[in-house]
Design an enzyme around this catalytic site. Structure first.
Site, PDB file in Angstrom:
ATOM      1  N   ASP A  82      13.166  -3.797  -5.408  1.00 22.54           N
ATOM      2  CA  ASP A  82      13.474  -4.805  -4.391  1.00 22.54           C
ATOM      3  C   ASP A  82      14.080  -6.007  -5.113  1.00 22.54           C
ATOM      4  O   ASP A  82      13.438  -7.038  -5.296  1.00 22.54           O
ATOM      5  CB  ASP A  82      12.203  -5.176  -3.630  1.00 22.54           C
ATOM      6  CG  ASP A  82      11.607  -3.974  -2.923  1.00 22.54           C
ATOM      7  OD1 ASP A  82      12.025  -3.677  -1.809  1.00 22.54           O
ATOM      8  OD2 ASP A  82      10.747  -3.284  -3.527  1.00 22.54           O
ATOM      9  N   GLY A  98       8.764  -5.249  -8.561  1.00 22.91           N
ATOM     10  CA  GLY A  98       9.682  -4.198  -8.980  1.00 22.91           C
ATOM     11  C   GLY A  98      11.131  -4.614  -8.792  1.00 22.91           C
ATOM     12  O   GLY A  98      11.472  -5.295  -7.827  1.00 22.91           O
ATOM     13  N   SER A 157       9.749   5.285  -3.089  1.00 20.42           N
ATOM     14  CA  SER A 157       9.521   4.316  -2.020  1.00 20.42           C
ATOM     15  C   SER A 157       8.514   4.898  -1.038  1.00 20.42           C
ATOM     16  O   SER A 157       8.529   6.109  -0.767  1.00 20.42           O
ATOM     17  CB  SER A 157      10.831   4.042  -1.281  1.00 20.42           C
ATOM     18  OG  SER A 157      10.576   3.381  -0.056  1.00 20.42           O
ATOM     19  N   SER A 158       7.651   4.038  -0.502  1.00 19.55           N
ATOM     20  CA  SER A 158       6.711   4.503   0.522  1.00 19.55           C
ATOM     21  C   SER A 158       7.483   5.043   1.722  1.00 19.55           C
ATOM     22  O   SER A 158       7.006   5.923   2.435  1.00 19.55           O
ATOM     23  CB  SER A 158       5.804   3.352   0.971  1.00 19.55           C
ATOM     24  OG  SER A 158       5.221   2.719  -0.157  1.00 19.55           O
ATOM     25  N   GLY A 201       0.804  -1.216   0.000  1.00 15.06           N
ATOM     26  CA  GLY A 201       0.000   0.000   0.000  1.00 15.06           C
ATOM     27  C   GLY A 201       0.839   1.269   0.000  1.00 15.06           C
ATOM     28  O   GLY A 201       2.038   1.248  -0.243  1.00 15.06           O
ATOM     29  N   TYR A 202       0.159   2.401   0.286  1.00 11.89           N
ATOM     30  CA  TYR A 202       0.742   3.734   0.173  1.00 11.89           C
ATOM     31  C   TYR A 202       1.335   3.863  -1.235  1.00 11.89           C
ATOM     32  O   TYR A 202       2.512   4.175  -1.425  1.00 11.89           O
ATOM     33  CB  TYR A 202       1.793   3.988   1.259  1.00 11.89           C
ATOM     34  CG  TYR A 202       1.814   5.443   1.681  1.00 11.89           C
ATOM     35  CD1 TYR A 202       0.753   5.984   2.405  1.00 11.89           C
ATOM     36  CD2 TYR A 202       2.860   6.286   1.329  1.00 11.89           C
ATOM     37  CE1 TYR A 202       0.741   7.323   2.767  1.00 11.89           C
ATOM     38  CE2 TYR A 202       2.861   7.633   1.690  1.00 11.89           C
ATOM     39  CZ  TYR A 202       1.795   8.139   2.407  1.00 11.89           C
ATOM     40  OH  TYR A 202       1.777   9.465   2.759  1.00 11.89           O
ATOM     41  N   LEU A 203       0.471   3.624  -2.203  1.00 13.85           N
ATOM     42  CA  LEU A 203       0.897   3.436  -3.590  1.00 13.85           C
ATOM     43  C   LEU A 203       1.464   4.715  -4.213  1.00 13.85           C
ATOM     44  O   LEU A 203       0.992   5.818  -3.943  1.00 13.85           O
ATOM     45  CB  LEU A 203      -0.284   2.942  -4.429  1.00 13.85           C
ATOM     46  CG  LEU A 203      -0.949   1.648  -3.951  1.00 13.85           C
ATOM     47  CD1 LEU A 203      -2.070   1.241  -4.924  1.00 13.85           C
ATOM     48  CD2 LEU A 203       0.045   0.506  -3.784  1.00 13.85           C
ATOM     49  N   HIS A 210       4.549   1.572  -7.921  1.00 15.21           N
ATOM     50  CA  HIS A 210       3.469   0.576  -7.923  1.00 15.21           C
ATOM     51  C   HIS A 210       2.623   0.733  -9.190  1.00 15.21           C
ATOM     52  O   HIS A 210       2.206  -0.261  -9.797  1.00 15.21           O
ATOM     53  CB  HIS A 210       2.553   0.761  -6.706  1.00 15.21           C
ATOM     54  CG  HIS A 210       3.246   0.667  -5.375  1.00 15.21           C
ATOM     55  ND1 HIS A 210       3.444   1.760  -4.569  1.00 15.21           N
ATOM     56  CD2 HIS A 210       3.776  -0.382  -4.705  1.00 15.21           C
ATOM     57  CE1 HIS A 210       4.062   1.380  -3.450  1.00 15.21           C
ATOM     58  NE2 HIS A 210       4.276   0.089  -3.508  1.00 15.21           N
TER      59      HIS A 210
HETATM   60  P1  AMP Z   1       6.022  -2.370  -1.495  1.00 14.56           P
HETATM   61  O1  AMP Z   1       4.639  -1.829  -1.389  1.00 14.56           O
HETATM   62  O2  AMP Z   1       7.088  -1.394  -1.134  1.00 14.56           O
HETATM   63  O3  AMP Z   1       6.171  -3.703  -0.810  1.00 14.56           O
HETATM   64  O4  AMP Z   1       6.260  -2.661  -3.030  1.00 14.56           O
HETATM   65  C1  AMP Z   1       5.348  -3.432  -3.779  1.00 14.56           C
HETATM   66  C2  AMP Z   1       5.953  -3.717  -5.127  1.00 14.56           C
HETATM   67  O5  AMP Z   1       6.211  -2.492  -5.813  1.00 14.56           O
HETATM   68  C3  AMP Z   1       7.291  -4.461  -5.033  1.00 14.56           C
HETATM   69  O6  AMP Z   1       7.362  -5.437  -6.059  1.00 14.56           O
HETATM   70  C4  AMP Z   1       8.292  -3.365  -5.242  1.00 14.56           C
HETATM   71  O7  AMP Z   1       9.515  -3.807  -5.793  1.00 14.56           O
HETATM   72  C5  AMP Z   1       7.563  -2.463  -6.232  1.00 14.56           C
HETATM   73  N1  AMP Z   1       8.123  -1.116  -6.154  1.00 14.56           N
HETATM   74  C6  AMP Z   1       8.236  -0.321  -5.050  1.00 14.56           C
HETATM   75  N2  AMP Z   1       8.859   0.828  -5.378  1.00 14.56           N
HETATM   76  C7  AMP Z   1       9.172   0.755  -6.685  1.00 14.56           C
HETATM   77  C8  AMP Z   1       9.839   1.623  -7.607  1.00 14.56           C
HETATM   78  N3  AMP Z   1      10.325   2.800  -7.222  1.00 14.56           N
HETATM   79  N4  AMP Z   1       9.959   1.218  -8.877  1.00 14.56           N
HETATM   80  C9  AMP Z   1       9.488   0.016  -9.289  1.00 14.56           C
HETATM   81  N5  AMP Z   1       8.848  -0.843  -8.478  1.00 14.56           N
HETATM   82  C10 AMP Z   1       8.691  -0.487  -7.201  1.00 14.56           C
END
Ligand code: AMP
Length: 283
Positions: free
Chosen positions: A151, A148, A186-187, A32-34, A38
Site C-alpha cells: 500500500d 507494507g 492480499s486479503s 486482519g485476515y493475516l 502481514h
Molecule cells: P491490511 O490488513 O491489508 O490493511 O494491511 C496491513 C498492513 O500489511 C499494511 O501496512 C499493508 O501494506 C501490509 N501488507 C498487506 N499485504 C502485504 C504484502 N503482500 N506485502 C507486504 N505488506 C503487505
C-alpha cells in the site's frame, strides 16, 4: 504468551508496564485476515523491538459507500495463530464502538498526497486511514510502526502525516510479499474465483514489465505506463483504474523519471479491485 485484548484500557496498561521496564514497542496495524505479507511486518517489528503489538481492526471509516466493508474477510482464530507464531506479544482487536464512540467527530484529513491514485477512486479512504492510524498511535504509543510497500500511497501518506504532525514514531516500510507466481498477497485475493485468480497475474506481470523498462534506462513515463497498460488490456477480465508514475514523496504525477518515483497500478479483476506497485529506487 500472546494476549488478545479488545479495550483501549487494556492496551494502555500493558504498554505502560513494558515501558516501565524500559522495553521498546513496535506496532503493526492491520485489518486482519493475516497472510505472509502481514507476517513479514510482524517479523521485522520483532527483530527491531522488544515487544510487538498487532492491531486487527476492519476500520469502517476507510471504506466508502458501496465498498466491501461487510464482505471483508475475517478470521480471528487464524489471525491469532499466525501472529503468535511470528512472535507477536499483544493483539488489539477492538469492536468498532470501542474505536468510535457516540458523537465521534474528529478527523485527520490530508490534502495533496491523497488527491492522486487511490484517493481519486476512494475519496474518503485516506481520511479514514489517517484517523485510525493516529488513534492507534495514541493508544499504543509505539517506538516504531510497520507498513507494507504493498500500500505504497498509504505508506507515503503516513510518513507525511507523522512529519506534518510531529508524531514521535519511526515509520518502517517493508517489501511487498508475493505468491510464488508473482501476485501480491492480499486479503482481497480471496474474492477471486479460479479464472479471476489467473487473470490477476496481469498486475504483477505489468509491474515486472515496468521494472524492466526502468532497469534498462527508460526515462519517459508515458512509454513505461503505455507498455504496462497494453499488457493489462490484453487480459479480458481486467479493467484499469489507473497506471501512473508519481513523485515518491508528493504523489504528484511526473512525465520524466528524473527523481525517486512510485509506479502504482489499480486494476479491477471482475468486481475485485487489486493494487500493485514498485518504487524506482528498489528496481
Ligand atoms: P491490511 O490488513 O491489508 O490493511 O494491511 C496491513 C498492513 O500489511 C499494511 O501496512 C499493508 O501494506 C501490509 N501488507 C498487506 N499485504 C502485504 C504484502 N503482500 N506485502 C507486504 N505488506 C503487505
Amino acid at each position: 504468551m500472546m494476549k488478545i485484548v479488545k479495550t483501549i484500557e487494556e492496551v494502555r496498561a500493558q504498554v505502560k508496564e513494558w515501558k516501565s521496564q524500559g522495553l521498546t514497542v513496535g506496532l503493526v496495524p492491520t485489518m486482519g485476515y493475516l497472510h505472509e505479507g502481514h507476517a513479514s511486518l510482524i517479523d521485522t517489528s520483532c527483530r527491531d523491538n522488544d515487544r510487538t503489538v498487532v492491531s486487527d481492526f476492519v476500520n469502517p471509516m476507510q471504506f466508502g459507500p458501496g465498498e466491501d466493508l461487510e464482505s471483508y474477510p475475517r478470521d480471528m482464530e487464524h489471525d491469532a495463530a499466525l501472529a503468535q507464531e511470528h512472535g507477536c506479544d499483544l493483539i488489539f482487536h477492538p469492536d468498532p464502538d470501542e474505536m468510535y464512540h457516540d458523537g465521534f467527530s474528529t478527523f485527520v484529513d490530508m490534502t495533496v498526497l491523497t488527491e492522486e491514485l487511490c484517493g481519486l477512486s476512494r475519496p474518503v479512504h485516506f481520511r479514514g486511514v489517517c484517523t485510525v492510524v493516529s488513534k492507534l498511535f495514541n493508544i499504543v504509543k509505539p517506538d516504531r510502526a510497520y507498513f507494507g510497500k504493498k500500500d505504497a500511497q498509504q505508506l507515503a501518506v503516513i510518513r507525511h502525516m507523522v512529519d506534518d504532525l510531529n508524531m514521535d514514531i519511526e515509520i518502517v516500510g517493508c517489501p511487498i510479499v508475493r505468491e510464488s507466481d508473482g501476485l501480491a498477497k492480499s486479503s482481497r485475493n480471496t474474492y477471486l474465483d479460479e479464472n479471476e485468480r489467473k487473470a490477476a497475474l496481469v498486475l504483477s506481470k505489468s509491474i515486472f514489465n515496468g521494472m524492466e523498462l526502468v532497469r534498462n534506462g527508460e526515462k519517459d513515463c508515458a512509454v513505461i505506463t503505455d507498455s504496462m497498460k497494453k499488457l493489462i488490456a490484453s487480459e479480458p477480465l481486467a479493467k484499469i483504474d489507473y497506471v501512473k508514475l508519481v513523485d515518491m514523496k508528493t504523489m504528484q504525477q511526473i512525465e520524466k523519471l528524473d527523481r525517486p518515483a512510485l509506479c502504482a497500478i489499480a486494476v479491477y479483476i471482475g468486481k475485485t479491485r487489486l493494487i500493485d506497485n514498485f518504487f524506482t529506487e528498489d528496481v
